[in-house]
Design a protein around this motif. Structure first.
Motif, PDB file in Angstrom:
ATOM      1  N   ASN A 116       0.985  -1.281   0.123  1.00 42.80           N
ATOM      2  CA  ASN A 116       0.048   0.118  -0.211  1.00 42.80           C
ATOM      3  C   ASN A 116       0.938   1.250   0.228  1.00 42.80           C
ATOM      4  OD1 ASN A 116       0.912  -0.947   3.112  1.00 42.80           O
ATOM      5  ND2 ASN A 116      -0.221   1.451   3.315  1.00 42.80           N
ATOM      6  N   ILE A 117       2.687   0.892   0.123  1.00 44.49           N
ATOM      7  CA  ILE A 117       2.804   2.302   0.536  1.00 44.49           C
ATOM      8  C   ILE A 117       3.361   2.619  -1.154  1.00 44.49           C
ATOM      9  CG2 ILE A 117       5.252   2.818   1.471  1.00 44.49           C
ATOM     10  CD1 ILE A 117       3.045   3.271   3.717  1.00 44.49           C
ATOM     11  N   GLN A 118       3.585   4.107  -1.039  1.00 44.88           N
ATOM     12  CA  GLN A 118       4.840   4.728  -2.335  1.00 44.88           C
ATOM     13  C   GLN A 118       5.221   5.498  -1.939  1.00 44.88           C
ATOM     14  OE1 GLN A 118       2.403   5.897  -5.525  1.00 44.88           O
ATOM     15  NE2 GLN A 118       0.371   6.392  -3.677  1.00 44.88           N
ATOM     16  N   THR A 119       6.195   6.405  -2.621  1.00 44.44           N
ATOM     17  CA  THR A 119       6.891   7.461  -2.427  1.00 44.44           C
ATOM     18  C   THR A 119       7.041   8.516  -2.910  1.00 44.44           C
ATOM     19  OG1 THR A 119       8.858   6.739  -3.244  1.00 44.44           O
ATOM     20  CG2 THR A 119       8.843   6.315  -1.425  1.00 44.44           C
ATOM     21  N   PHE A 120       6.741   9.651  -2.603  1.00 51.43           N
ATOM     22  CA  PHE A 120       6.298  11.315  -2.626  1.00 51.43           C
ATOM     23  C   PHE A 120       7.926  11.932  -2.738  1.00 51.43           C
ATOM     24  CE2 PHE A 120       2.837  10.254  -4.365  1.00 51.43           C
ATOM     25  CZ  PHE A 120       1.629  10.986  -5.167  1.00 51.43           C
ATOM     26  N   CYS A 121       7.727  12.652  -2.547  1.00 53.38           N
ATOM     27  CA  CYS A 121       9.222  13.917  -3.109  1.00 53.38           C
ATOM     28  C   CYS A 121       8.492  15.457  -3.003  1.00 53.38           C
ATOM     29  CB  CYS A 121      10.197  13.992  -3.952  1.00 53.38           C
ATOM     30  SG  CYS A 121      10.945  12.189  -3.955  1.00 53.38           S
ATOM     31  N   ASN A 178       3.833  21.426  -5.548  1.00 51.25           N
ATOM     32  CA  ASN A 178       5.376  20.919  -5.337  1.00 51.25           C
ATOM     33  C   ASN A 178       5.555  19.655  -4.591  1.00 51.25           C
ATOM     34  OD1 ASN A 178       5.905  23.389  -5.506  1.00 51.25           O
ATOM     35  ND2 ASN A 178       6.005  24.039  -3.631  1.00 51.25           N
ATOM     36  N   PHE A 179       4.403  17.867  -4.841  1.00 46.94           N
ATOM     37  CA  PHE A 179       4.499  17.269  -3.995  1.00 46.94           C
ATOM     38  C   PHE A 179       4.080  16.272  -5.228  1.00 46.94           C
ATOM     39  CE2 PHE A 179       2.450  14.098  -0.401  1.00 46.94           C
ATOM     40  CZ  PHE A 179       4.281  13.550  -0.300  1.00 46.94           C
ATOM     41  N   PHE A 180       4.983  15.406  -5.623  1.00 46.48           N
ATOM     42  CA  PHE A 180       5.026  14.233  -6.721  1.00 46.48           C
ATOM     43  C   PHE A 180       5.343  13.283  -6.284  1.00 46.48           C
ATOM     44  CE2 PHE A 180       6.092  18.466  -8.777  1.00 46.48           C
ATOM     45  CZ  PHE A 180       5.442  19.018  -8.958  1.00 46.48           C
ATOM     46  N   PRO A 181       5.072  11.767  -7.080  1.00 45.34           N
ATOM     47  CA  PRO A 181       5.810  10.529  -7.057  1.00 45.34           C
ATOM     48  C   PRO A 181       6.477  10.384  -7.613  1.00 45.34           C
ATOM     49  CG  PRO A 181       3.213  10.413  -8.493  1.00 45.34           C
ATOM     50  CD  PRO A 181       3.839  12.079  -8.319  1.00 45.34           C
ATOM     51  N   CYS A 182       7.603   9.509  -6.900  1.00 43.28           N
ATOM     52  CA  CYS A 182       9.161   9.377  -7.148  1.00 43.28           C
ATOM     53  C   CYS A 182       9.463   7.989  -7.042  1.00 43.28           C
ATOM     54  CB  CYS A 182      10.090  10.420  -6.522  1.00 43.28           C
ATOM     55  SG  CYS A 182       9.840  10.511  -4.242  1.00 43.28           S
ATOM     56  N   ARG A 234      14.428  14.837   4.208  1.00 43.78           N
ATOM     57  CA  ARG A 234      13.189  15.435   4.882  1.00 43.78           C
ATOM     58  C   ARG A 234      12.482  15.829   4.038  1.00 43.78           C
ATOM     59  NH1 ARG A 234      17.318  18.381   4.776  1.00 43.78           N
ATOM     60  NH2 ARG A 234      18.100  21.086   3.159  1.00 43.78           N
ATOM     61  N   ALA A 235      12.893  15.467   2.132  1.00 42.73           N
ATOM     62  CA  ALA A 235      12.288  16.249   1.114  1.00 42.73           C
ATOM     63  C   ALA A 235      11.083  14.832   0.288  1.00 42.73           C
ATOM     64  CB  ALA A 235      12.140  16.715   0.244  1.00 42.73           C
ATOM     65  N   ILE A 236      11.573  13.892   0.906  1.00 43.75           N
ATOM     66  CA  ILE A 236      10.890  12.192   1.457  1.00 43.75           C
ATOM     67  C   ILE A 236       9.440  12.139   1.833  1.00 43.75           C
ATOM     68  CG2 ILE A 236      11.167  10.132  -0.222  1.00 43.75           C
ATOM     69  CD1 ILE A 236      13.995  11.053  -0.602  1.00 43.75           C
ATOM     70  N   ARG A 237       8.394  12.044   1.646  1.00 39.98           N
ATOM     71  CA  ARG A 237       7.235  11.113   2.253  1.00 39.98           C
ATOM     72  C   ARG A 237       6.959   9.932   1.610  1.00 39.98           C
ATOM     73  NH1 ARG A 237       9.185  14.860   4.814  1.00 39.98           N
ATOM     74  NH2 ARG A 237       8.262  17.000   5.425  1.00 39.98           N
ATOM     75  N   PHE A 238       6.171   9.054   2.827  1.00 41.02           N
ATOM     76  CA  PHE A 238       5.401   7.852   2.217  1.00 41.02           C
ATOM     77  C   PHE A 238       4.053   8.357   2.134  1.00 41.02           C
ATOM     78  CE2 PHE A 238       9.165   5.991   4.348  1.00 41.02           C
ATOM     79  CZ  PHE A 238       9.332   5.107   3.398  1.00 41.02           C
ATOM     80  N   VAL A 239       3.384   7.816   0.973  1.00 36.62           N
ATOM     81  CA  VAL A 239       1.987   7.380   1.547  1.00 36.62           C
ATOM     82  C   VAL A 239       1.326   6.883   0.263  1.00 36.62           C
ATOM     83  CG1 VAL A 239       0.412   9.629  -0.452  1.00 36.62           C
ATOM     84  CG2 VAL A 239       2.903  10.422   0.366  1.00 36.62           C
ATOM     85  N   ASP A 240       0.033   6.550   1.598  1.00 39.32           N
ATOM     86  CA  ASP A 240      -0.800   5.597   0.787  1.00 39.32           C
ATOM     87  C   ASP A 240      -1.265   5.818  -0.721  1.00 39.32           C
ATOM     88  OD1 ASP A 240      -0.781   3.824   3.505  1.00 39.32           O
ATOM     89  OD2 ASP A 240      -1.517   5.887   4.501  1.00 39.32           O
ATOM     90  N   LYS A 241      -1.334   4.229  -1.208  1.00 37.34           N
ATOM     91  CA  LYS A 241      -2.035   4.906  -2.525  1.00 37.34           C
ATOM     92  C   LYS A 241      -3.373   4.304  -2.289  1.00 37.34           C
ATOM     93  CE  LYS A 241       1.540   1.384  -4.428  1.00 37.34           C
ATOM     94  NZ  LYS A 241       1.974  -0.204  -4.284  1.00 37.34           N
ATOM     95  N   GLU A 242      -3.904   5.440  -3.490  1.00 35.65           N
ATOM     96  CA  GLU A 242      -5.448   5.046  -3.878  1.00 35.65           C
ATOM     97  C   GLU A 242      -5.529   3.769  -3.184  1.00 35.65           C
ATOM     98  OE1 GLU A 242      -6.050   6.203  -7.466  1.00 35.65           O
ATOM     99  OE2 GLU A 242      -6.695   8.273  -7.072  1.00 35.65           O
ATOM    100  N   TYR A 243      -7.388   4.486  -1.974  1.00 42.74           N
ATOM    101  CA  TYR A 243      -8.107   3.009  -1.025  1.00 42.74           C
ATOM    102  C   TYR A 243      -7.162   1.930  -0.975  1.00 42.74           C
ATOM    103  CZ  TYR A 243     -10.200   5.683  -5.490  1.00 42.74           C
ATOM    104  OH  TYR A 243     -11.010   6.154  -6.057  1.00 42.74           O
ATOM    105  N   THR A 244      -6.650   2.356   0.001  1.00 41.35           N
ATOM    106  CA  THR A 244      -5.474   1.075   0.832  1.00 41.35           C
ATOM    107  C   THR A 244      -5.177   2.141   2.225  1.00 41.35           C
ATOM    108  OG1 THR A 244      -3.232   2.603   0.360  1.00 41.35           O
ATOM    109  CG2 THR A 244      -3.664   0.860  -1.369  1.00 41.35           C
TER     110      THR A 244
END
Length: 272
Positions: A116-121, A178-182, A234-244
């Motif tokens: 369910n995890i993806q990274t955003f920058c 300023n927040f994009f999948p990476c 500090r510019a990288i975050r974990f994000v839940d994928k859609e609907y997870t």
């Protein structure tokens, strides 16, 4: 009666409220048929503290006896591992440690993050006000993940094609722009004035903003993206994928919230 832990209650607005001019209290004496004929809203409710509430204290309301019984039964029957795959970890848990090392795409092949995890920058364009779509059309400096992995491009070659990561004042405040999948390509250690070693990340950044649905395109291996170099942790975050996220768990507790007993006039009740 109200729940003993409740510290707030919903009620019709009182005359001393600043909003009372919008509340037609005499409507409460009329019938439902009268209310249906009105061209606009004329009744208002307010949330009122039952006692002094401290700063940071949670506001608790009485949701009704039926809600209470259903929730108690839900807790007794809850089985976390039957409601999710064992691998599921909410993104907010992974984001608790902003100093943790982020795994590269190659490392994730043998040690993957939960599904369910993806990274955003966080990333800001350095030319000031620009047309984002036009900026992304510099295809000569864009690659797909397949380009990077299957062609075994060297780090030095990728660096020549990369864009520099730049800090800006409002970088972390503007999720829309300023927040994009990476995807993390590789890490590099940088010596800052001989005092401390910092780990920086070199990423493949996708042209899809957080506001567009928080997801990396389906055919990610072939989707073209730009290489951005020296991104700090500090510019990288974990994000839940859609609907997870937890609210999409089909076995999560859901129940209507009742109004307090006696709040509605008797002439409105039990209509057929």
């Amino acid at each position: 009666g109200k729940h003993p832990k409740a510290n707030a209650i919903v009620r019709w607005i009182k005359t001393q409220s600043p909003l009372s001019k919008y509340h037609q209290s005499h409507w409460l004496q009329n019938t439902v048929r009268f209310l249906k004929r009105q061209p606009k809203v004329g009744l208002m409710m307010e949330l009122v503290a039952l006692r002094d509430i401290n700063a940071g204290e949670e506001i608790l309301m009485d949701y009704g006896a039926d809600w209470d019984r259903s929730y108690t039964q839900h807790v007794q029957n809850w089985n976390h591992f039957s409601s999710r795959t064992n691998a599921h970890v909410p993104a907010f848990i992974l984001n608790r440690d902003y100093n943790s090392t982020i795994l590269t795409v190659l490392e994730q092949k043998t040690n993957p993050y939960p599904p369910n995890i993806q990274t955003f920058c966080f990333y800001s364009f350095d030319e000031g006000p620009i047309n984002l779509d036009a900026k992304w059309n510099e295809t000569a400096r864009e690659l797909s993940l397949r380009d990077v992995i299957s062609e075994n491009r060297s780090v030095s070659e990728l660096k020549k094609m990369s864009f520099n990561w730049i800090e800006s004042d409002d970088l972390y405040d503007n999720y829309d722009d300023n927040f994009f999948p990476c995807k993390i390509l590789w890490r590099s250690a940088v010596d800052t004035n001989g005092q401390e070693i910092h780990t920086l990340y070199n990423v493949l950044l996708y042209h899809q903003s957080y506001d567009d649905g928080a997801k990396i395109p389906q055919s990610v291996e072939d989707t073209r993206a730009r290489v951005v170099s020296e991104v700090p942790r500090r510019a990288i975050r974990f994000v839940d994928k859609e609907y997870t996220s937890d609210m999409h768990n089909r076995k999560s507790f859901r129940h209507l919230i009742s109004f307090p007993d006696g709040i509605f006039p008797k002439k409105w009740m039990d209509l057929k």
